[in-house]
Design a protein around this motif. Structure first.
Motif, PDB file in Angstrom:
ATOM      1  N   PRO A 123     -51.873  44.964  32.645  1.00  0.00           N
ATOM      2  CA  PRO A 123     -51.127  46.103  33.189  1.00  0.00           C
ATOM      3  C   PRO A 123     -50.948  47.249  32.210  1.00  0.00           C
ATOM      4  N   GLU A 124     -50.898  46.946  30.903  1.00  0.00           N
ATOM      5  CA  GLU A 124     -50.713  48.024  29.927  1.00  0.00           C
ATOM      6  C   GLU A 124     -51.948  48.910  29.803  1.00  0.00           C
ATOM      7  N   TYR A 125     -53.054  48.475  30.419  1.00  0.00           N
ATOM      8  CA  TYR A 125     -54.278  49.279  30.405  1.00  0.00           C
ATOM      9  C   TYR A 125     -54.499  50.008  31.731  1.00  0.00           C
ATOM     10  N   LEU A 126     -53.489  50.028  32.576  1.00  0.00           N
ATOM     11  CA  LEU A 126     -53.559  50.722  33.853  1.00  0.00           C
ATOM     12  C   LEU A 126     -52.446  51.763  33.933  1.00  0.00           C
ATOM     13  N   SER A 127     -52.753  52.890  34.561  1.00  0.00           N
ATOM     14  CA  SER A 127     -51.756  53.939  34.747  1.00  0.00           C
ATOM     15  C   SER A 127     -52.153  54.784  35.950  1.00  0.00           C
ATOM     16  N   THR A 128     -51.402  55.822  36.205  1.00  0.00           N
ATOM     17  CA  THR A 128     -51.665  56.704  37.338  1.00  0.00           C
ATOM     18  C   THR A 128     -51.618  58.151  36.883  1.00  0.00           C
ATOM     19  N   ALA A 129     -52.621  58.928  37.267  1.00  0.00           N
ATOM     20  CA  ALA A 129     -52.671  60.344  36.933  1.00  0.00           C
ATOM     21  C   ALA A 129     -51.689  61.124  37.804  1.00  0.00           C
ATOM     22  N   PRO A 130     -51.329  62.354  37.403  1.00  0.00           N
ATOM     23  CA  PRO A 130     -50.413  63.169  38.211  1.00  0.00           C
ATOM     24  C   PRO A 130     -50.876  63.389  39.642  1.00  0.00           C
ATOM     25  N   ASP A 131     -52.197  63.345  39.882  1.00  0.00           N
ATOM     26  CA  ASP A 131     -52.696  63.540  41.239  1.00  0.00           C
ATOM     27  C   ASP A 131     -52.741  62.239  42.036  1.00  0.00           C
ATOM     28  N   GLY A 132     -52.211  61.146  41.427  1.00  0.00           N
ATOM     29  CA  GLY A 132     -52.170  59.864  42.113  1.00  0.00           C
ATOM     30  C   GLY A 132     -53.379  58.987  41.893  1.00  0.00           C
ATOM     31  N   SER A 133     -54.393  59.481  41.181  1.00  0.00           N
ATOM     32  CA  SER A 133     -55.599  58.699  40.939  1.00  0.00           C
ATOM     33  C   SER A 133     -55.332  57.618  39.895  1.00  0.00           C
ATOM     34  N   PRO A 134     -55.958  56.437  40.034  1.00  0.00           N
ATOM     35  CA  PRO A 134     -55.760  55.368  39.049  1.00  0.00           C
ATOM     36  C   PRO A 134     -56.480  55.666  37.743  1.00  0.00           C
ATOM     37  N   LEU A 135     -55.858  55.294  36.643  1.00  0.00           N
ATOM     38  CA  LEU A 135     -56.430  55.449  35.312  1.00  0.00           C
ATOM     39  C   LEU A 135     -56.583  54.086  34.670  1.00  0.00           C
ATOM     40  N   ILE A 136     -57.581  53.958  33.798  1.00  0.00           N
ATOM     41  CA  ILE A 136     -57.788  52.740  33.035  1.00  0.00           C
ATOM     42  C   ILE A 136     -58.050  53.123  31.583  1.00  0.00           C
ATOM     43  N   ALA A 137     -57.536  52.321  30.655  1.00  0.00           N
ATOM     44  CA  ALA A 137     -57.791  52.520  29.229  1.00  0.00           C
ATOM     45  C   ALA A 137     -58.713  51.427  28.740  1.00  0.00           C
ATOM     46  N   MET A 138     -59.726  51.808  27.959  1.00  0.00           N
ATOM     47  CA  MET A 138     -60.658  50.830  27.401  1.00  0.00           C
ATOM     48  C   MET A 138     -60.925  51.171  25.942  1.00  0.00           C
ATOM     49  N   SER A 139     -61.367  50.171  25.201  1.00  0.00           N
ATOM     50  CA  SER A 139     -61.634  50.334  23.776  1.00  0.00           C
ATOM     51  C   SER A 139     -63.036  49.861  23.448  1.00  0.00           C
ATOM     52  N   GLY A 140     -63.664  50.506  22.465  1.00  0.00           N
ATOM     53  CA  GLY A 140     -64.981  50.089  22.022  1.00  0.00           C
ATOM     54  C   GLY A 140     -65.805  51.278  21.565  1.00  0.00           C
ATOM     55  N   THR A 141     -66.917  50.981  20.925  1.00  0.00           N
ATOM     56  CA  THR A 141     -67.805  52.064  20.506  1.00  0.00           C
ATOM     57  C   THR A 141     -68.483  52.724  21.699  1.00  0.00           C
ATOM     58  N   SER A 142     -68.486  52.055  22.864  1.00  0.00           N
ATOM     59  CA  SER A 142     -68.971  52.705  24.089  1.00  0.00           C
ATOM     60  C   SER A 142     -68.135  53.943  24.391  1.00  0.00           C
ATOM     61  N   GLU A 143     -66.835  53.806  24.230  1.00  0.00           N
ATOM     62  CA  GLU A 143     -65.936  54.932  24.507  1.00  0.00           C
ATOM     63  C   GLU A 143     -66.109  56.032  23.467  1.00  0.00           C
ATOM     64  N   SER A 144     -66.236  55.664  22.188  1.00  0.00           N
ATOM     65  CA  SER A 144     -66.384  56.683  21.150  1.00  0.00           C
ATOM     66  C   SER A 144     -67.712  57.427  21.281  1.00  0.00           C
ATOM     67  N   ALA A 145     -68.767  56.741  21.725  1.00  0.00           N
ATOM     68  CA  ALA A 145     -70.043  57.430  21.957  1.00  0.00           C
ATOM     69  C   ALA A 145     -69.893  58.470  23.064  1.00  0.00           C
ATOM     70  N   GLY A 146     -69.126  58.140  24.099  1.00  0.00           N
ATOM     71  CA  GLY A 146     -68.882  59.109  25.166  1.00  0.00           C
ATOM     72  C   GLY A 146     -68.140  60.340  24.674  1.00  0.00           C
ATOM     73  N   VAL A 147     -67.209  60.137  23.756  1.00  0.00           N
ATOM     74  CA  VAL A 147     -66.475  61.265  23.170  1.00  0.00           C
ATOM     75  C   VAL A 147     -67.439  62.203  22.442  1.00  0.00           C
TER      76      VAL A 147
END
Length: 272
Positions: free
Chosen positions: A194-218
């Motif tokens: 649950p700590e990796y789930l949230s909701t955006a102001p527009d009501g859309s679901p958000l997810i948090a993930m970790s890894g070099t996959s994410e840093s490559a996207g940045v």
């Protein structure tokens, strides 16, 4: 041969279109994404499927105006990059004029008797390719200040196996990165804490993930801003500007490469 990582596949970033969502925005919210899904729901896949996607990109990148390829995936290095079909396919993309960013891998440590032991030489393929922009993961600890930033312990360290190439090239935020969550999203193990789930102001679901996959996207997103600022840049220019503008980190080149991504500095170098 199996490929494992957290990403959904190979992504090409094409020219921008207007952002339509409200709420959190990414680094390059106007970028258009051409998403080639090559992995299964559990994050595993086959090298042959990735090679097929890369060949599709070679054949169609001009049609879709793709300029940046994000490879947030990889497999362990079993041979020199000169003999590795995946690395050589990526080299052909670079030779074709595309900017290619790859994750370093998440093989930076092993746990023995409850203790984390650093592992060197864990860069995955195709991140072991000298020409590719290989990105490790930085933990910002959720603060704006850079003084507490450090390379995530799981981020793969250099040098590369067999060829002893100095990698990664740089590191970027990759720990608990928030993004919009598509319907039907799955994770290995099947349960999203649950700590990796949230909701955006527009009501859309958000997810948090970790890894070099994410840093490559940045880094891929910053590369999009660089090409927007100076469309004449080639792959080698983007890589050089990213590395020269990066901020030094005390962990050293085998852990942090040239240092921490400096988006503003990289864009400034792209212009100047």
């Amino acid at each position: 041969r199996q490929i494992h990582d957290r990403a959904a596949g190979v992504h090409g970033v094409a020219r921008g279109c207007p952002a339509v969502r409200s709420g959190p925005a990414g680094i390059a919210p106007d970028a258009r994404i051409v998403s080639l899904k090559v992995l299964r729901a559990d994050g595993s896949g086959r090298t042959s499927d990735v090679l097929a996607a890369i060949e599709w990109l070679r054949a169609n990148h001009r049609r879709y105006q793709v300029r940046i390829v994000n490879l947030s995936l990889g497999h362990p290095v079993f041979e020199s990059y000169e003999d590795d079909p995946l690395a050589q396919a990526v080299q052909r993309l670079i030779d074709e004029g595309l900017v290619v960013v790859a994750s370093a891998g998440n093989y930076g440590k092993v746990t023995i008797d409850g203790k984390d032991i650093p592992v060197f030489g864990g860069i995955s393929s195709p991140g072991n390719l000298p020409d590719v922009i290989t990105v490790g993961a930085l933990n910002t600890f959720g603060t704006v200040a850079r003084g507490d930033d450090s390379v995530a312990t799981y981020s793969s360290k250099g040098p590369t196996a067999f060829d002893k190439v100095l990698k990664p090239d740089l590191v970027a935020p990759g720990n608990k990165i928030w993004a919009y969550m598509a319907a039907g999203t799955t994770v290995p193990g099947g349960v999203i804490p649950p700590e990796y789930l949230s909701t955006a102001p527009d009501g859309s679901p958000l997810i948090a993930m970790s890894g070099t996959s994410e840093s490559a996207g940045v880094v891929s997103a910053v590369a999009a801003l660089m090409l927007e600022a100076n469309p004449s840049l080639r792959h080698r220019h983007v890589k050089m500007a990213l590395q020269l503008s990066a901020e030094f980190l005390p962990e050293g080149v085998l852990v942090a490469g040239s240092g921490s991504l400096n988006a503003a500095g990289a864009v400034w170098m792209a212009v100047n």
